[in-house]
Design an enzyme around this catalytic site. Structure first.
Site, PDB file in Angstrom:
ATOM      1  N   LYS A  22       0.842  -1.212   0.000  1.00  0.00           N
ATOM      2  CA  LYS A  22       0.000   0.000   0.000  1.00  0.00           C
ATOM      3  C   LYS A  22       0.867   1.247   0.000  1.00  0.00           C
ATOM      4  CE  LYS A  22      -1.837   1.585   4.066  1.00  0.00           C
ATOM      5  NZ  LYS A  22      -1.538   2.998   4.353  1.00  0.00           N
ATOM      6  N   ASN A  23       1.838   1.301   0.917  1.00  0.00           N
ATOM      7  CA  ASN A  23       2.583   2.553   1.094  1.00  0.00           C
ATOM      8  C   ASN A  23       3.642   2.800   0.017  1.00  0.00           C
ATOM      9  OD1 ASN A  23       0.964   3.096   3.219  1.00  0.00           O
ATOM     10  ND2 ASN A  23       2.466   2.593   4.804  1.00  0.00           N
ATOM     11  N   ARG A  93      -4.970  10.827   4.107  1.00  0.00           N
ATOM     12  CA  ARG A  93      -3.832  11.733   4.228  1.00  0.00           C
ATOM     13  C   ARG A  93      -2.895  11.655   3.009  1.00  0.00           C
ATOM     14  NH1 ARG A  93      -0.493  14.556   7.770  1.00  0.00           N
ATOM     15  NH2 ARG A  93       1.696  14.183   7.379  1.00  0.00           N
ATOM     16  N   CYS A 117      -6.020   8.443   9.113  1.00  0.00           N
ATOM     17  CA  CYS A 117      -6.066   7.843  10.446  1.00  0.00           C
ATOM     18  C   CYS A 117      -5.785   8.892  11.511  1.00  0.00           C
ATOM     19  CB  CYS A 117      -4.992   6.767  10.581  1.00  0.00           C
ATOM     20  SG  CYS A 117      -5.314   5.257   9.707  1.00  0.00           S
ATOM     21  N   ARG A 122       0.047  14.794  12.887  1.00  0.00           N
ATOM     22  CA  ARG A 122       0.513  14.570  11.519  1.00  0.00           C
ATOM     23  C   ARG A 122       0.530  15.851  10.699  1.00  0.00           C
ATOM     24  NH1 ARG A 122      -1.887   8.999   9.432  1.00  0.00           N
ATOM     25  NH2 ARG A 122       0.125   8.826   8.462  1.00  0.00           N
ATOM     26  N   PRO A 123       1.371  16.790  11.069  1.00  0.00           N
ATOM     27  CA  PRO A 123       1.443  18.041  10.326  1.00  0.00           C
ATOM     28  C   PRO A 123       2.112  17.871   8.959  1.00  0.00           C
ATOM     29  CG  PRO A 123       3.100  17.988  12.067  1.00  0.00           C
ATOM     30  CD  PRO A 123       2.300  16.731  12.192  1.00  0.00           C
ATOM     31  N   ILE A 124       2.128  18.955   8.195  1.00  0.00           N
ATOM     32  CA  ILE A 124       2.736  18.897   6.852  1.00  0.00           C
ATOM     33  C   ILE A 124       3.852  19.931   6.726  1.00  0.00           C
ATOM     34  CG2 ILE A 124       0.832  17.908   5.512  1.00  0.00           C
ATOM     35  CD1 ILE A 124       0.061  20.936   4.979  1.00  0.00           C
ATOM     36  N   ASP A 125       4.324  20.429   7.884  1.00  0.00           N
ATOM     37  CA  ASP A 125       5.333  21.493   7.842  1.00  0.00           C
ATOM     38  C   ASP A 125       6.585  21.096   7.066  1.00  0.00           C
ATOM     39  OD1 ASP A 125       5.518  19.681  10.040  1.00  0.00           O
ATOM     40  OD2 ASP A 125       7.108  20.901  10.912  1.00  0.00           O
ATOM     41  N   LEU A 126       6.989  19.821   7.148  1.00  0.00           N
ATOM     42  CA  LEU A 126       8.220  19.409   6.461  1.00  0.00           C
ATOM     43  C   LEU A 126       8.021  19.340   4.947  1.00  0.00           C
ATOM     44  CD1 LEU A 126       9.372  16.698   9.023  1.00  0.00           C
ATOM     45  CD2 LEU A 126      10.293  19.010   8.734  1.00  0.00           C
ATOM     46  N   ASP A 313       4.240   0.833  12.138  1.00  0.00           N
ATOM     47  CA  ASP A 313       3.073   0.149  11.566  1.00  0.00           C
ATOM     48  C   ASP A 313       2.945  -1.307  12.030  1.00  0.00           C
ATOM     49  OD1 ASP A 313       2.373   2.454  10.263  1.00  0.00           O
ATOM     50  OD2 ASP A 313       3.208   1.852   8.330  1.00  0.00           O
ATOM     51  N   VAL A 335       7.552   7.453  16.855  1.00  0.00           N
ATOM     52  CA  VAL A 335       7.254   8.069  15.546  1.00  0.00           C
ATOM     53  C   VAL A 335       5.994   8.928  15.603  1.00  0.00           C
ATOM     54  CG1 VAL A 335       6.807   7.620  13.098  1.00  0.00           C
ATOM     55  CG2 VAL A 335       8.469   6.217  14.335  1.00  0.00           C
ATOM     56  N   ARG A 405      -8.901  -0.332   4.195  1.00  0.00           N
ATOM     57  CA  ARG A 405      -8.019   0.657   3.586  1.00  0.00           C
ATOM     58  C   ARG A 405      -6.648   0.067   3.296  1.00  0.00           C
ATOM     59  NH1 ARG A 405      -7.012   5.388   7.144  1.00  0.00           N
ATOM     60  NH2 ARG A 405      -5.583   5.671   5.439  1.00  0.00           N
TER      61      ARG A 405
HETATM   62  N1  EPU Z   1       5.721  14.842  10.589  1.00  0.00           N
HETATM   63  C1  EPU Z   1       5.914  16.153  10.875  1.00  0.00           C
HETATM   64  N2  EPU Z   1       5.845  17.066   9.855  1.00  0.00           N
HETATM   65  C2  EPU Z   1       5.619  16.691   8.574  1.00  0.00           C
HETATM   66  C3  EPU Z   1       5.431  15.326   8.287  1.00  0.00           C
HETATM   67  C4  EPU Z   1       5.492  14.405   9.322  1.00  0.00           C
HETATM   68  O1  EPU Z   1       6.119  16.529  12.019  1.00  0.00           O
HETATM   69  O2  EPU Z   1       5.582  17.551   7.686  1.00  0.00           O
HETATM   70  C5  EPU Z   1       5.751  13.865  11.711  1.00  0.00           C
HETATM   71  C6  EPU Z   1       4.408  13.166  11.871  1.00  0.00           C
HETATM   72  O3  EPU Z   1       3.530  13.929  12.635  1.00  0.00           O
HETATM   73  C7  EPU Z   1       4.795  11.878  12.535  1.00  0.00           C
HETATM   74  C8  EPU Z   1       6.173  11.586  11.950  1.00  0.00           C
HETATM   75  O4  EPU Z   1       6.628  12.814  11.390  1.00  0.00           O
HETATM   76  O5  EPU Z   1       4.891  12.052  13.907  1.00  0.00           O
HETATM   77  C9  EPU Z   1       6.181  10.506  10.869  1.00  0.00           C
HETATM   78  O6  EPU Z   1       5.379  10.883   9.781  1.00  0.00           O
HETATM   79  P1  EPU Z   1       5.706  10.508   8.283  1.00  0.00           P
HETATM   80  O7  EPU Z   1       5.584  11.728   7.463  1.00  0.00           O
HETATM   81  O8  EPU Z   1       6.995   9.737   8.229  1.00  0.00           O
HETATM   82  O9  EPU Z   1       4.520   9.529   7.948  1.00  0.00           O
HETATM   83  P2  EPU Z   1       3.526   9.583   6.723  1.00  0.00           P
HETATM   84  O10 EPU Z   1       4.289   9.820   5.464  1.00  0.00           O
HETATM   85  O11 EPU Z   1       2.372  10.428   7.044  1.00  0.00           O
HETATM   86  C10 EPU Z   1       3.828   7.029   6.211  1.00  0.00           C
HETATM   87  C11 EPU Z   1       2.909   5.851   6.081  1.00  0.00           C
HETATM   88  C12 EPU Z   1       2.334   5.504   7.445  1.00  0.00           C
HETATM   89  C13 EPU Z   1       3.505   5.166   8.366  1.00  0.00           C
HETATM   90  C14 EPU Z   1       4.483   6.344   8.424  1.00  0.00           C
HETATM   91  C15 EPU Z   1       5.721   6.074   9.245  1.00  0.00           C
HETATM   92  C16 EPU Z   1       2.070   6.120   3.837  1.00  0.00           C
HETATM   93  C17 EPU Z   1       0.929   6.418   2.953  1.00  0.00           C
HETATM   94  N3  EPU Z   1       1.834   6.191   5.149  1.00  0.00           N
HETATM   95  O12 EPU Z   1       3.030   8.088   6.728  1.00  0.00           O
HETATM   96  O13 EPU Z   1       1.523   4.360   7.266  1.00  0.00           O
HETATM   97  O14 EPU Z   1       3.032   4.898   9.660  1.00  0.00           O
HETATM   98  O15 EPU Z   1       4.913   6.688   7.089  1.00  0.00           O
HETATM   99  O16 EPU Z   1       6.393   4.957   8.784  1.00  0.00           O
HETATM  100  O17 EPU Z   1       3.154   5.822   3.367  1.00  0.00           O
HETATM  101  C18 EPU Z   1      -0.141   2.802   7.804  1.00  0.00           C
HETATM  102  O18 EPU Z   1       0.127   2.212   6.738  1.00  0.00           O
HETATM  103  O19 EPU Z   1      -0.884   2.289   8.690  1.00  0.00           O
HETATM  104  C19 EPU Z   1       0.424   4.120   8.049  1.00  0.00           C
HETATM  105  C20 EPU Z   1      -0.056   4.952   8.948  1.00  0.00           C
END
Ligand code: EPU
Length: 426
Positions: A22-23, A93, A117, A122-126, A313, A335, A405
């Site tokens: 999926k990811n 997301r 979820c 889960r911000p998007i600042d980065l 995960d 995480v 999902r």
């Molecule tokens: N974060 C920030 N700022 C950002 C982005 C992330 O602070 O701009 C923080 C998040 O709040 C979190 C941490 O960084 O605390 C990790 O977030 P990351 O961006 O790495 O995760 P993601 O890209 O939103 C993907 C997977 C998730 C998986 C995480 C961590 C996909 C579609 N989703 O999410 O998968 O848990 O990486 O490995 O690839 C799942 O499949 O159940 C799932 C939640």
């Protein structure tokens, strides 16, 4: 309302096949927006999240054909809008991953803020930090409706220009989004402290097939030399390491003997190592991993980390297993800040777990008892199924749309190894 009903199933045994990841599928489907010729993707899992991202692509003007058996044909030559609507964004997301490709193709993107979820803020600042480094102006509009309907990001640039981007945390999504924007930027982008997950490597391999120039994916420094244009490609999605890990825990928790097929064992090193510590016997044979669960599970400690650390995960599924270990186990979640929602659900089944901030102590061994429980997110749902296999009586799991999902044909697959699981409508 749909629910899954699980019964104690004894020792699970047999072969079970893992689907495409999926990811990896979600960012790669988003990245098809960058190509201008036909793209064929194979081993795309049949999941709700995949349907959502395909709808996002179609709404942007791409043609997306499901050719069956996990094969999709996509052509994004004629995308005709840079705007992704709230109705689609709020469902998942990962829809936010179209932002990088839209900037690459159109120099402009307007996206509602992402849903998904509820495992933390889960911000998007980065993501935005990366876009800004590439010369993008990102206007953040926050409305006051409770559901975020009137909040959006409007991003635009004259020209994407390569730059150095340091990520404060190796975010998977931010690394992917920045890679997808940078691949069509002018000049060189270097992403430092990049995420190293196998799904990042799969995305990089796909972008390279389209004509992108990317090096270093899988390490913490990714170097992207922008190119003028991307073309078409055929690409097979990697197997889902979290689905594989979930089936491996099914063997461990039930004391069963399961051969998990279509696995890249190197993607599962921390999971394999922790299962061995818990007393499992693991035999690797090419793309198959056989897991033999012990009579008595040994307590273990885990700490979730970005790859190659232990995957967040897999945390909930391991916690299900820990309820059956003979002694005290600990879990530290680093995480996500709110990924212990499954604890209350396990407690409804009789588990003894205490949480202190980001750390949980699981006192085994508890005799779990079937109850009505709720999948609060995707991995919680999977973990409740595993718990249901060893609980007495019937476990009824609600909110199973979360499970759909991320797990393809979950009941059918688990029934194939002896799992007593059925879907019912209340
Ligand atoms: N974060 C920030 N700022 C950002 C982005 C992330 O602070 O701009 C923080 C998040 O709040 C979190 C941490 O960084 O605390 C990790 O977030 P990351 O961006 O790495 O995760 P993601 O890209 O939103 C993907 C997977 C998730 C998986 C995480 C961590 C996909 C579609 N989703 O999410 O998968 O848990 O990486 O490995 O690839 C799942 O499949 O159940 C799932 C939640």
């Amino acid at each position: 309302m749909e629910k899954l009903v699980i019964e104690n199933s004894g020792k699970l045994q047999g072969n079970i096949r893992v689907s495409g990841a999926k990811n990896a599928s979600l960012p790669i489907l988003a990245a098809t927006l960058l190509g201008t010729e036909d793209i064929i993707l194979e081993d795309v899992p049949k999941l709700k999240d995949v349907e959502i991202i395909c709808d996002v692509l179609r709404a942007l003007g791409a043609s997306v054909e499901n050719l069956g058996d996990g094969t999709y044909k996509i052509n994004s030559k004629n995308i005709n809008t840079y705007e992704t609507k709230y109705e689609l964004m709020s469902k998942m997301r990962a829809s936010f991953l179209v932002m990088g490709p839209l900037l690459g193709r159109m120099n402009k993107a307007k996206n509602s803020l992402p849903g998904g979820c509820t495992i933390g803020a889960r911000p998007i600042d980065l993501h935005l930090k990366g876009f800004r480094a590439l010369g993008v102006e990102c206007e953040e509009h926050y409305g006051d409706s409770d559901n975020g309907q009137d909040s959006y990001i409007l991003a635009h640039t004259e020209n994407l220009v390569g730059n150095k981007v340091y990520l404060d945390f190796p975010s998977v999504g931010a690394t992917e989004n920045i890679m997808m924007a940078a691949v069509l930027a002018k000049g060189k982008t270097v992403i430092e402290n990049a995420a190293m997950e196998p799904e990042i490597v799969d995305l990089s391999n796909f972008l390279r097939k389209l004509g992108g120039n990317i090096k270093g994916a899988g390490t913490n420094t990714i170097i992207i030399e922008g190119v003028e244009k991307l073309y078409g490609a055929r690409h097979q999605i990697i197997p889902d390491r979290i689905e594989a890990g979930t089936f491996m825990v099914a063997a461990a928790i039930t004391g069963g003997d399961i051969v998990v097929e279509n696995v890249i064992p190197d993607h599962l090193r921390p999971v394999i190592s922790k299962l061995e510590e818990a007393g499992c016997i693991i035999k690797e044979d090419g793309e198959n991993v056989r897991v033999i669960g012990p009579e008595k599970l040994i307590p273990i400690d885990i700490k979730t980390l970005p790859y190659p650390g232990f995957p967040t995960d897999m945390q909930a599924q391991f916690m299900a297993m820990m309820t059956q270990a003979e002694g005290d186990n600990t879990v530290i979640e680093t995480v996500f800040e709110n990924r212990f929602m499954h604890v209350d659900e396990f407690k409804r089944m009789g588990a003894s777990i205490s949480v202190n901030d980001r750390s949980a102590t699981i006192n085994g061994r508890s005799q779990l008892v079937g109850n009505k429980v709720y999948a609060t997110d995707l991995r919680c749902g999977a973990a409740l199924i595993l718990a249901g296999f060893v609980a007495s009586g019937e476990t009824e799991i609600y909110n199973i749309y979360h499970i759909d999902r991320g797990y393809e044909n979950i009941e059918e697959k688990l029934r194939g190894i002896g799992g007593k699981i059925r879907r019912e409508i209340d």
